[in-house]
Design a protein around this motif. Structure first.
Motif, PDB file in Angstrom:
ATOM      1  N   SER A 214       0.820  -1.204   0.000  1.00 25.37           N
ATOM      2  CA  SER A 214       0.000   0.000   0.000  1.00 25.37           C
ATOM      3  C   SER A 214       0.858   1.259   0.000  1.00 25.37           C
ATOM      4  O   SER A 214       1.676   1.471   0.901  1.00 25.37           O
ATOM      5  CB  SER A 214      -0.920   0.009   1.229  1.00 25.37           C
ATOM      6  OG  SER A 214      -1.563   1.257   1.352  1.00 25.37           O
ATOM      7  N   GLY A 215       0.629   2.119  -0.994  1.00 21.78           N
ATOM      8  CA  GLY A 215       1.284   3.426  -1.005  1.00 21.78           C
ATOM      9  C   GLY A 215       0.702   4.369   0.025  1.00 21.78           C
ATOM     10  O   GLY A 215       1.381   5.294   0.486  1.00 21.78           O
ATOM     11  N   TYR A 216      -0.572   4.148   0.410  1.00 16.33           N
ATOM     12  CA  TYR A 216      -1.125   4.900   1.535  1.00 16.33           C
ATOM     13  C   TYR A 216      -0.326   4.572   2.788  1.00 16.33           C
ATOM     14  O   TYR A 216       0.033   5.456   3.580  1.00 16.33           O
ATOM     15  CB  TYR A 216      -2.584   4.507   1.802  1.00 16.33           C
ATOM     16  CG  TYR A 216      -3.576   4.716   0.691  1.00 16.33           C
ATOM     17  CD1 TYR A 216      -3.505   5.807  -0.164  1.00 16.33           C
ATOM     18  CD2 TYR A 216      -4.624   3.804   0.516  1.00 16.33           C
ATOM     19  CE1 TYR A 216      -4.451   5.990  -1.162  1.00 16.33           C
ATOM     20  CE2 TYR A 216      -5.580   3.983  -0.474  1.00 16.33           C
ATOM     21  CZ  TYR A 216      -5.482   5.074  -1.319  1.00 16.33           C
ATOM     22  OH  TYR A 216      -6.429   5.245  -2.297  1.00 16.33           O
ATOM     23  N   GLY A 217      -0.096   3.262   2.986  1.00 13.82           N
ATOM     24  CA  GLY A 217       0.563   2.806   4.204  1.00 13.82           C
ATOM     25  C   GLY A 217       2.026   3.191   4.279  1.00 13.82           C
ATOM     26  O   GLY A 217       2.518   3.575   5.346  1.00 13.82           O
ATOM     27  N   THR A 218       2.738   3.117   3.155  1.00  9.95           N
ATOM     28  CA  THR A 218       4.162   3.462   3.199  1.00  9.95           C
ATOM     29  C   THR A 218       4.360   4.954   3.395  1.00  9.95           C
ATOM     30  O   THR A 218       5.385   5.380   3.937  1.00  9.95           O
ATOM     31  CB  THR A 218       4.893   2.981   1.930  1.00  9.95           C
ATOM     32  OG1 THR A 218       4.198   3.433   0.769  1.00  9.95           O
ATOM     33  CG2 THR A 218       4.990   1.463   1.917  1.00  9.95           C
ATOM     34  N   TYR A 219       3.389   5.776   2.965  1.00  7.21           N
ATOM     35  CA  TYR A 219       3.493   7.211   3.264  1.00  7.21           C
ATOM     36  C   TYR A 219       3.190   7.478   4.730  1.00  7.21           C
ATOM     37  O   TYR A 219       3.947   8.170   5.408  1.00  7.21           O
ATOM     38  CB  TYR A 219       2.547   8.040   2.391  1.00  7.21           C
ATOM     39  CG  TYR A 219       2.555   9.506   2.797  1.00  7.21           C
ATOM     40  CD1 TYR A 219       3.601  10.342   2.409  1.00  7.21           C
ATOM     41  CD2 TYR A 219       1.566  10.029   3.626  1.00  7.21           C
ATOM     42  CE1 TYR A 219       3.647  11.666   2.813  1.00  7.21           C
ATOM     43  CE2 TYR A 219       1.604  11.358   4.030  1.00  7.21           C
ATOM     44  CZ  TYR A 219       2.642  12.170   3.633  1.00  7.21           C
ATOM     45  OH  TYR A 219       2.696  13.477   4.047  1.00  7.21           O
ATOM     46  N   GLY A 273      -8.735  10.758  -1.728  1.00  2.98           N
ATOM     47  CA  GLY A 273      -8.126  11.967  -1.185  1.00  2.98           C
ATOM     48  C   GLY A 273      -6.923  11.701  -0.309  1.00  2.98           C
ATOM     49  O   GLY A 273      -6.324  12.638   0.226  1.00  2.98           O
ATOM     50  N   TYR A 274      -6.520  10.421  -0.155  1.00  2.00           N
ATOM     51  CA  TYR A 274      -5.384  10.085   0.702  1.00  2.00           C
ATOM     52  C   TYR A 274      -4.069  10.337  -0.030  1.00  2.00           C
ATOM     53  O   TYR A 274      -3.975  10.184  -1.251  1.00  2.00           O
ATOM     54  CB  TYR A 274      -5.410   8.607   1.109  1.00  2.00           C
ATOM     55  CG  TYR A 274      -6.662   8.120   1.788  1.00  2.00           C
ATOM     56  CD1 TYR A 274      -7.487   8.978   2.515  1.00  2.00           C
ATOM     57  CD2 TYR A 274      -7.020   6.773   1.713  1.00  2.00           C
ATOM     58  CE1 TYR A 274      -8.629   8.506   3.140  1.00  2.00           C
ATOM     59  CE2 TYR A 274      -8.158   6.290   2.335  1.00  2.00           C
ATOM     60  CZ  TYR A 274      -8.964   7.162   3.043  1.00  2.00           C
ATOM     61  OH  TYR A 274     -10.097   6.690   3.651  1.00  2.00           O
ATOM     62  N   LYS A 275      -3.034  10.663   0.752  1.00  2.00           N
ATOM     63  CA  LYS A 275      -1.695  10.799   0.186  1.00  2.00           C
ATOM     64  C   LYS A 275      -1.081   9.417  -0.059  1.00  2.00           C
ATOM     65  O   LYS A 275      -1.285   8.485   0.723  1.00  2.00           O
ATOM     66  CB  LYS A 275      -0.802  11.612   1.119  1.00  2.00           C
ATOM     67  CG  LYS A 275      -1.120  13.103   1.126  1.00  2.00           C
ATOM     68  CD  LYS A 275      -0.138  13.863   1.989  1.00  2.00           C
ATOM     69  CE  LYS A 275      -0.398  15.366   1.937  1.00  2.00           C
ATOM     70  NZ  LYS A 275       0.560  16.117   2.778  1.00  2.00           N
ATOM     71  N   VAL A 276      -0.300   9.332  -1.130  1.00  2.00           N
ATOM     72  CA  VAL A 276       0.322   8.077  -1.562  1.00  2.00           C
ATOM     73  C   VAL A 276       1.818   8.308  -1.761  1.00  2.00           C
ATOM     74  O   VAL A 276       2.209   9.307  -2.383  1.00  2.00           O
ATOM     75  CB  VAL A 276      -0.274   7.588  -2.896  1.00  2.00           C
ATOM     76  CG1 VAL A 276       0.356   6.268  -3.318  1.00  2.00           C
ATOM     77  CG2 VAL A 276      -1.791   7.461  -2.806  1.00  2.00           C
ATOM     78  N   LEU A 277       2.650   7.401  -1.265  1.00  2.00           N
ATOM     79  CA  LEU A 277       4.081   7.435  -1.582  1.00  2.00           C
ATOM     80  C   LEU A 277       4.242   6.839  -2.976  1.00  2.00           C
ATOM     81  O   LEU A 277       4.193   5.625  -3.168  1.00  2.00           O
ATOM     82  CB  LEU A 277       4.891   6.646  -0.554  1.00  2.00           C
ATOM     83  CG  LEU A 277       6.413   6.717  -0.723  1.00  2.00           C
ATOM     84  CD1 LEU A 277       6.920   8.154  -0.615  1.00  2.00           C
ATOM     85  CD2 LEU A 277       7.110   5.826   0.304  1.00  2.00           C
ATOM     86  N   ASN A 278       4.407   7.706  -3.956  1.00  2.00           N
ATOM     87  CA  ASN A 278       4.355   7.326  -5.367  1.00  2.00           C
ATOM     88  C   ASN A 278       5.753   7.006  -5.893  1.00  2.00           C
ATOM     89  O   ASN A 278       6.292   7.695  -6.758  1.00  2.00           O
ATOM     90  CB  ASN A 278       3.731   8.472  -6.180  1.00  2.00           C
ATOM     91  CG  ASN A 278       3.605   8.155  -7.650  1.00  2.00           C
ATOM     92  OD1 ASN A 278       3.274   7.044  -8.031  1.00  2.00           O
ATOM     93  ND2 ASN A 278       3.874   9.146  -8.496  1.00  2.00           N
ATOM     94  N   LEU A 279       6.339   5.960  -5.362  1.00  2.00           N
ATOM     95  CA  LEU A 279       7.664   5.504  -5.788  1.00  2.00           C
ATOM     96  C   LEU A 279       7.616   4.015  -6.065  1.00  2.00           C
ATOM     97  O   LEU A 279       6.911   3.274  -5.374  1.00  2.00           O
ATOM     98  CB  LEU A 279       8.712   5.773  -4.710  1.00  2.00           C
ATOM     99  CG  LEU A 279       9.109   7.217  -4.429  1.00  2.00           C
ATOM    100  CD1 LEU A 279      10.093   7.269  -3.269  1.00  2.00           C
ATOM    101  CD2 LEU A 279       9.728   7.872  -5.671  1.00  2.00           C
ATOM    102  N   ASN A 280       8.375   3.570  -7.056  1.00  2.00           N
ATOM    103  CA  ASN A 280       8.548   2.130  -7.266  1.00  2.00           C
ATOM    104  C   ASN A 280       9.899   1.891  -7.904  1.00  2.00           C
ATOM    105  O   ASN A 280      10.337   2.630  -8.784  1.00  2.00           O
ATOM    106  CB  ASN A 280       7.407   1.560  -8.105  1.00  2.00           C
ATOM    107  CG  ASN A 280       7.457   1.975  -9.560  1.00  2.00           C
ATOM    108  OD1 ASN A 280       8.143   1.345 -10.364  1.00  2.00           O
ATOM    109  ND2 ASN A 280       6.720   3.039  -9.918  1.00  2.00           N
ATOM    110  N   SER A 281      10.582   0.870  -7.429  1.00  2.00           N
ATOM    111  CA  SER A 281      11.948   0.608  -7.886  1.00  2.00           C
ATOM    112  C   SER A 281      11.989   0.016  -9.289  1.00  2.00           C
ATOM    113  O   SER A 281      13.060  -0.075  -9.884  1.00  2.00           O
ATOM    114  CB  SER A 281      12.660  -0.330  -6.902  1.00  2.00           C
ATOM    115  OG  SER A 281      11.838  -1.446  -6.587  1.00  2.00           O
TER     116      SER A 281
END
Length: 402
Positions: A214-219, A273-281
């Motif tokens: 989850s990008g929600y969770g990693t943020y 409306g949630y923030k997401v950590l938008n990164l992927n290797s």
């Protein structure tokens, strides 16, 4: 459609994509689209192949169907129906639905499913009778196909996923793209995909599980100072390694030119409306504005944070005719390549998403759900812990312990 882009090479205007030097592509902001900044990678260092297509232009996509849905999901989970069952697999993401056939959904059920996927990241189904055409039809309801229609049939494209039949660690000796690592599908596009759906039709007796994070969770699990730092950053998502690997290792000639696109490191999901950590290797190469050392060390830190986020991960064991429906705007995923030399095959459909944006006053999921819980507005789209957990006497702890 957006107005035509401004192309430059070495700071000088041009009317074509250069094959020997990077071509900067700038789309100005319009009433319907944010500004988009891209770089077309020069072809000469990658080989002699010249793709038939250029770089995909940003487009306006239809309004997300989840925005029209009732968050209490009365059509997806009708009262009194004991056949349809929902199991949330982890607090952070992943929901399994049984007793429901994707081939028979009503429009209201489709809308509510889209909303649930946006909140839960990925929703799973087993024993589905949906055909490849029905799978494509379902996603045509949700939006625009991520890839162009087949030139011969004119039909929107479905993708057959035929996984590697060799040890991926050996493949990495000469295969530059980290295909076995976490990624969001085609995040290098100006319009990265919103929804993807994979139906597995052939698999080994064991192995080949897929993991989602989850990008929600990693943020929300970053420290506050680090959240504040990454909130204002942007990163370059690149298809160059994928292009090079497909062309020079698989021997397939890509139709699209390799491209890099600048996207916010922290995006705001257009539905939740949630923030997401938008990164992927799999696709992110560098952080814009930082020198190489700073960018590499920051990405190392954030990728370690993502890869060790066991509390934000769900792992799904496939069965024949199982389906996963996920939101690339909220999660990243990776297959588990542990079954060589056996086969694993599936059919995937994908649609275009909005151009990613960062809304400064948006909040993390954790902050939003703490508010929902305190106000007594928990709904069916929320996780089982919120819906069923006993929070009595813990109100003061909710913001930090949720």
């Amino acid at each position: 459609m957006s107005p035509g882009p401004v192309l430059t090479v070495d700071g000088k205007p041009t009317d074509h994509l250069d094959d020997e030097k990077p071509t900067v592509i700038d789309y100005p902001e319009t009433a319907d689209l944010p500004a988009v900044h891209q770089i077309a990678t020069p072809l000469k260092p990658l080989g002699d192949h010249v793709p038939a297509k250029g770089v995909r232009a940003p487009v306006v996509v239809p309004k997300d169907r989840g925005l029209a849905a009732d968050p209490n999901l009365p059509n997806l989970f009708p009262s009194g129906n004991s056949e349809i069952k929902r199991t949330d697999l982890t607090p952070s993401l992943g929901t399994l639905i049984s007793g429901l056939q994707l081939s028979k959904l009503t429009d209201k059920q489709k809308d509510e499913l889209a909303l649930l996927v946006a909140h839960r990241g990925v929703v799973f189904f087993r024993d589905q009778d949906i055909t490849t055409q029905q799978q494509r039809d379902l996603f045509d309801y949700y939006g625009i196909p991520e890839t162009d229609p087949d030139p011969e049939s004119g039909k929107p494209v479905t993708t057959t996923i035929q996984e590697q039949e060799e040890d991926f660690r050996n493949t990495y000796v000469h295969f530059k793209w980290p295909f076995a690592d976490f990624h969001a599908d085609s995040s290098f596009q100006a319009n990265p995909p919103s929804f993807s759906m994979l139906r597995v039709v052939e698999l080994p007796p064991t192995g080949g599980d897929t993991n989602w994070i989850s990008g929600y969770g990693t943020y929300e699990t970053l420290s506050k100072p680090l959240q504040q730092f990454v909130d204002g950053l942007k990163a370059w998502h690149s298809s160059e390694l994928l292009y090079d690997s497909v062309l020079n290792h698989w021997g397939v000639k890509p139709g699209d030119r390799p491209v890099e696109t600048l996207h916010p490191v922290v995006t705001t999901h257009p539905v939740t409306g949630y923030k997401v950590l938008n990164l992927n290797s799999g696709f992110v190469r560098r952080i814009d504005g930082l020198n190489r050392f700073e960018s590499d060390r920051l990405l190392d830190l954030l990728y370690t944070h993502i890869h060790t986020a066991q509390d934000q991960l769900v792992r799904f064991r496939w069965e024949k005719n199982s389906v996963a429906f996920w939101d690339n705007r909220a999660v990243t995923h990776r297959a588990t390549h542990d079954y060589a030399p056996l086969n694993r095959r599936g059919v995937r459909v994908t649609i275009k998403g909005q151009v990613p944006v960062h809304v400064p006053d948006s909040v993390s999921r954790k902050e939003a759900l703490a508010k929902v819980l305190k106000e007594g507005k928990v709904q069916a789209v929320h996780n089982a812990n919120l819906r069923e957990g006993d929070y009595r006497g813990r109100e003061a702890q909710i913001p930090v312990d949720l």
